[in-house]
Design a protein around this motif. Sequence first.
Motif, PDB file in Angstrom:
ATOM      1  N   GLN A  59       9.743   5.955   5.925  1.00 22.17           N
ATOM      2  CA  GLN A  59      10.698   6.522   4.980  1.00 22.17           C
ATOM      3  C   GLN A  59      12.087   6.243   5.527  1.00 22.17           C
ATOM      4  O   GLN A  59      12.564   6.947   6.426  1.00 22.17           O
ATOM      5  CB  GLN A  59      10.459   8.018   4.801  1.00 22.17           C
ATOM      6  N   ASN A  60      12.671   5.164   5.052  1.00 22.31           N
ATOM      7  CA  ASN A  60      14.040   4.754   5.395  1.00 22.31           C
ATOM      8  C   ASN A  60      14.197   4.150   6.786  1.00 22.31           C
ATOM      9  O   ASN A  60      15.317   3.915   7.210  1.00 22.31           O
ATOM     10  CB  ASN A  60      15.027   5.918   5.236  1.00 22.31           C
ATOM     11  N   THR A  61      13.127   3.899   7.512  1.00 15.74           N
ATOM     12  CA  THR A  61      13.253   3.345   8.864  1.00 15.74           C
ATOM     13  C   THR A  61      12.425   2.073   9.072  1.00 15.74           C
ATOM     14  O   THR A  61      12.283   1.624  10.210  1.00 15.74           O
ATOM     15  CB  THR A  61      12.854   4.385   9.927  1.00 15.74           C
ATOM     16  N   ALA A  62      11.902   1.493   8.012  1.00 18.33           N
ATOM     17  CA  ALA A  62      11.043   0.311   8.167  1.00 18.33           C
ATOM     18  C   ALA A  62      11.799  -0.847   8.822  1.00 18.33           C
ATOM     19  O   ALA A  62      11.261  -1.514   9.708  1.00 18.33           O
ATOM     20  CB  ALA A  62      10.459  -0.130   6.823  1.00 18.33           C
ATOM     21  N   ARG A  63      13.035  -1.095   8.426  1.00 15.67           N
ATOM     22  CA  ARG A  63      13.792  -2.216   9.008  1.00 15.67           C
ATOM     23  C   ARG A  63      13.980  -2.004  10.511  1.00 15.67           C
ATOM     24  O   ARG A  63      13.690  -2.896  11.312  1.00 15.67           O
ATOM     25  CB  ARG A  63      15.145  -2.400   8.331  1.00 15.67           C
ATOM     26  N   THR A  69      13.810  -6.797   0.535  1.00 10.96           N
ATOM     27  CA  THR A  69      14.304  -5.485   0.128  1.00 10.96           C
ATOM     28  C   THR A  69      14.090  -5.285  -1.370  1.00 10.96           C
ATOM     29  O   THR A  69      13.834  -6.242  -2.111  1.00 10.96           O
ATOM     30  CB  THR A  69      15.791  -5.334   0.481  1.00 10.96           C
ATOM     31  N   PHE A  70      14.203  -4.038  -1.800  1.00  9.44           N
ATOM     32  CA  PHE A  70      13.950  -3.710  -3.201  1.00  9.44           C
ATOM     33  C   PHE A  70      14.944  -4.365  -4.145  1.00  9.44           C
ATOM     34  O   PHE A  70      14.621  -4.586  -5.316  1.00  9.44           O
ATOM     35  CB  PHE A  70      13.955  -2.185  -3.403  1.00  9.44           C
ATOM     36  N   ASP A  71      16.141  -4.719  -3.659  1.00 13.06           N
ATOM     37  CA  ASP A  71      17.102  -5.348  -4.564  1.00 13.06           C
ATOM     38  C   ASP A  71      16.632  -6.713  -5.053  1.00 13.06           C
ATOM     39  O   ASP A  71      17.101  -7.206  -6.076  1.00 13.06           O
ATOM     40  CB  ASP A  71      18.496  -5.423  -3.941  1.00 13.06           C
ATOM     41  N   VAL A 104      13.348  -1.462   2.660  1.00 13.70           N
ATOM     42  CA  VAL A 104      12.365  -2.542   2.813  1.00 13.70           C
ATOM     43  C   VAL A 104      11.231  -2.373   1.813  1.00 13.70           C
ATOM     44  O   VAL A 104      10.531  -1.360   1.804  1.00 13.70           O
ATOM     45  CB  VAL A 104      11.815  -2.560   4.256  1.00 13.70           C
ATOM     46  N   MET A 105      11.087  -3.377   0.946  1.00 17.61           N
ATOM     47  CA  MET A 105       9.967  -3.408   0.007  1.00 17.61           C
ATOM     48  C   MET A 105       8.727  -3.950   0.714  1.00 17.61           C
ATOM     49  O   MET A 105       7.618  -3.489   0.501  1.00 17.61           O
ATOM     50  CB  MET A 105      10.328  -4.283  -1.196  1.00 17.61           C
ATOM     51  N   HIS A 106       8.948  -4.940   1.599  1.00 24.03           N
ATOM     52  CA  HIS A 106       7.852  -5.517   2.384  1.00 24.03           C
ATOM     53  C   HIS A 106       8.446  -6.218   3.606  1.00 24.03           C
ATOM     54  O   HIS A 106       9.408  -6.959   3.494  1.00 24.03           O
ATOM     55  CB  HIS A 106       7.052  -6.532   1.559  1.00 24.03           C
ATOM     56  N   ALA A 107       7.839  -5.947   4.755  1.00 23.46           N
ATOM     57  CA  ALA A 107       8.208  -6.656   5.984  1.00 23.46           C
ATOM     58  C   ALA A 107       6.926  -7.143   6.641  1.00 23.46           C
ATOM     59  O   ALA A 107       5.896  -6.460   6.605  1.00 23.46           O
ATOM     60  CB  ALA A 107       8.967  -5.735   6.932  1.00 23.46           C
ATOM     61  N   MET A 162       2.611  -5.364   9.212  1.00 23.97           N
ATOM     62  CA  MET A 162       3.353  -5.236   7.964  1.00 23.97           C
ATOM     63  C   MET A 162       3.849  -3.803   7.798  1.00 23.97           C
ATOM     64  O   MET A 162       3.254  -2.871   8.340  1.00 23.97           O
ATOM     65  CB  MET A 162       2.470  -5.604   6.780  1.00 23.97           C
ATOM     66  N   ALA A 163       4.920  -3.664   7.014  1.00 21.62           N
ATOM     67  CA  ALA A 163       5.487  -2.335   6.792  1.00 21.62           C
ATOM     68  C   ALA A 163       6.352  -2.329   5.544  1.00 21.62           C
ATOM     69  O   ALA A 163       6.756  -3.388   5.049  1.00 21.62           O
ATOM     70  CB  ALA A 163       6.323  -1.905   7.997  1.00 21.62           C
ATOM     71  N   ALA A 164       6.632  -1.122   5.063  1.00 22.54           N
ATOM     72  CA  ALA A 164       7.531  -0.928   3.926  1.00 22.54           C
ATOM     73  C   ALA A 164       8.093   0.473   3.984  1.00 22.54           C
ATOM     74  O   ALA A 164       7.505   1.373   4.593  1.00 22.54           O
ATOM     75  CB  ALA A 164       6.780  -1.128   2.608  1.00 22.54           C
ATOM     76  N   ASP A 165       9.249   0.640   3.346  1.00 23.73           N
ATOM     77  CA  ASP A 165       9.793   1.971   3.116  1.00 23.73           C
ATOM     78  C   ASP A 165       9.193   2.523   1.831  1.00 23.73           C
ATOM     79  O   ASP A 165       8.891   1.767   0.900  1.00 23.73           O
ATOM     80  CB  ASP A 165      11.324   1.910   2.949  1.00 23.73           C
ATOM     81  N   THR A 166       9.039   3.824   1.767  1.00 23.50           N
ATOM     82  CA  THR A 166       8.566   4.488   0.556  1.00 23.50           C
ATOM     83  C   THR A 166       9.783   5.044  -0.170  1.00 23.50           C
ATOM     84  O   THR A 166      10.473   5.918   0.368  1.00 23.50           O
ATOM     85  CB  THR A 166       7.596   5.637   0.906  1.00 23.50           C
ATOM     86  N   PRO A 167      10.081   4.529  -1.374  1.00 23.19           N
ATOM     87  CA  PRO A 167      11.249   5.039  -2.093  1.00 23.19           C
ATOM     88  C   PRO A 167      11.045   6.502  -2.515  1.00 23.19           C
ATOM     89  O   PRO A 167       9.917   6.986  -2.601  1.00 23.19           O
ATOM     90  CB  PRO A 167      11.378   4.111  -3.298  1.00 23.19           C
TER      91      PRO A 167
END
Length: 139
Positions: A11-15, A33-35, A50-53, A64-69
């Motif tokens: 949650q907001n720390t994936a990057r 990123t989500f943009d 981060v949408m996908h890393a 792999m990782a992602a942030d949860t909006p």
Amino acid sequence: MPSLNPYISFQNTARAAMEFYQTVFGGELDISTFDSFPEMGVEPSEQQLVMHAQLETPDGFTLMAADTPSHMPYVKPAGISVSISGDDEAALEGWWDALAEGGTVAMPFETPPWGGRFGMLTDRFGIDWMLALNAAPQS
């Protein structure tokens, strides 16, 4: 050939987490990123999350990782650990030291009753890890 690899929700720390894991394990890190995906319906303030890393390491690990909006439910990872085992003691010890920095050691990376070395920790991002040096074969 299929692969099995961890996909970690943040949650907001994936990057920050994935950049940290790149310093630990090396390799190539790709972050989207989500943009780049406006159809995902993420709030404007969260477009840089981060949408996908995906981290591909020289040792063949894929992480792999992602942030949860905020419009989606977030549950902190629990009840599972990322486990690394092998025969290269120097590599395992280096990863252990790096992951433990700023984290919490639950069980030091020492010799357990079954031999080899084993340790458990929670890294600075709240992710649980287990590292194991394989025990020498019994003769």
